[in-house]
Write an enzyme that holds these catalytic residues in place. Structure first.
Site, PDB file in Angstrom:
ATOM      1  N   GLU A 124      -2.611   7.418  -6.924  1.00 21.68           N
ATOM      2  CA  GLU A 124      -2.426   6.780  -8.232  1.00 21.68           C
ATOM      3  C   GLU A 124      -3.521   7.244  -9.177  1.00 21.68           C
ATOM      4  O   GLU A 124      -4.689   7.182  -8.806  1.00 21.68           O
ATOM      5  CB  GLU A 124      -2.455   5.257  -8.077  1.00 21.68           C
ATOM      6  CG  GLU A 124      -1.300   4.749  -7.236  1.00 21.68           C
ATOM      7  CD  GLU A 124      -1.412   3.269  -6.889  1.00 21.68           C
ATOM      8  OE1 GLU A 124      -2.417   2.631  -7.258  1.00 21.68           O
ATOM      9  OE2 GLU A 124      -0.505   2.761  -6.237  1.00 21.68           O
ATOM     10  N   ARG A 133       0.855  -1.191   0.000  1.00 19.02           N
ATOM     11  CA  ARG A 133       0.000   0.000   0.000  1.00 19.02           C
ATOM     12  C   ARG A 133       0.889   1.238   0.000  1.00 19.02           C
ATOM     13  O   ARG A 133       1.838   1.323   0.776  1.00 19.02           O
ATOM     14  CB  ARG A 133      -0.916   0.038   1.233  1.00 19.02           C
ATOM     15  CG  ARG A 133      -1.896  -1.116   1.317  1.00 19.02           C
ATOM     16  CD  ARG A 133      -2.990  -0.983   0.254  1.00 19.02           C
ATOM     17  NE  ARG A 133      -3.917  -2.084   0.279  1.00 19.02           N
ATOM     18  CZ  ARG A 133      -3.962  -3.055  -0.619  1.00 19.02           C
ATOM     19  NH1 ARG A 133      -3.092  -3.079  -1.608  1.00 19.02           N
ATOM     20  NH2 ARG A 133      -4.855  -4.010  -0.527  1.00 19.02           N
ATOM     21  N   HIS A 191       1.320  -0.145 -10.452  1.00 13.06           N
ATOM     22  CA  HIS A 191       0.416  -0.959  -9.643  1.00 13.06           C
ATOM     23  C   HIS A 191      -0.147  -2.152 -10.430  1.00 13.06           C
ATOM     24  O   HIS A 191      -1.307  -2.520 -10.285  1.00 13.06           O
ATOM     25  CB  HIS A 191      -0.724  -0.106  -9.082  1.00 13.06           C
ATOM     26  CG  HIS A 191      -1.338  -0.726  -7.852  1.00 13.06           C
ATOM     27  ND1 HIS A 191      -2.079   0.006  -6.977  1.00 13.06           N
ATOM     28  CD2 HIS A 191      -1.326  -1.979  -7.355  1.00 13.06           C
ATOM     29  CE1 HIS A 191      -2.507  -0.778  -5.996  1.00 13.06           C
ATOM     30  NE2 HIS A 191      -2.055  -1.984  -6.208  1.00 13.06           N
TER      31      HIS A 191
END
Length: 176
Positions: free
Chosen positions: A123, A94, A142
């Protein structure tokens, strides 16, 4: 060369254990940390350690813990100072576990050797995110987990879970 180096895994749960398996395959020693220690007697070159010991002793620190009030900002100016100058930080967990300004400062000041992050606090990152210009920092969008095989496995697990639920035998139930 990874053989003989130490990987510290903060968040030694299901994913952290798999990362530990990979590190072991490369001949690394393992330090693990999680809220509740489990039996790891089957692992060679493994021991439980405090977060501070992991930071101080590891050549690679890999984060796999959930985001909670206790873990938010876990990697900050003070914790980065504990790491070896030759150490690398990996975060695929995270983004907010890491104070990005502090990590960028540590990288640019050669306080640690490098970082690889697959998650950021925001993001997609805004253009002024300090990690975008930090030295020795690799950022992936990601999706490090998203191989074709892993997505197929995810879809098959979802189908199995739905079928089990419809059959009256739910699995992977999350209790509050």
């Amino acid at each position: 060369e990874l053989a003989g180096k130490t990987m510290g895994i903060i968040g030694f749960g299901d994913i952290g254990e798999k990362v530990g398996d990979l590190a072991t395959a490369f001949g690394m020693n393992l330090l693990g940390n999680r809220r509740h220690e489990t039996d790891q007697s089957h692992r060679r070159n493994f021991r439980w350690a405090s977060v501070n010991e992991i930071l101080e002793s590891s050549d690679v620190v890999s984060l796999h813990c959930p985001l909670s009030p206790e873990t938010k900002g876990l990697i900050n100016k003070e914790s980065l100072k504990r790491m070896k100058k030759t150490a690398f930080l990996l975060n695929t967990s995270r983004g907010p576990l890491v104070v990005e300004d502090d990590l960028a400062e540590a990288l640019n000041g050669d306080l640690i050797a490098g970082a690889g992050v697959d998650v950021l606090s925001v993001e997609p990152p805004p253009p002024d995110n300090p990690l975008l210009k930090a030295k020795h920092c690799i950022i992936t969008p990601h999706i490090a987990w998203a191989t074709r095989e892993s997505r197929i496995r995810l879809m098959n697990a979802s189908i199995s879970n739905l079928k089990a639920f419809l059959d009256g035998n739910p699995v992977n139930v999350v209790n509050k």
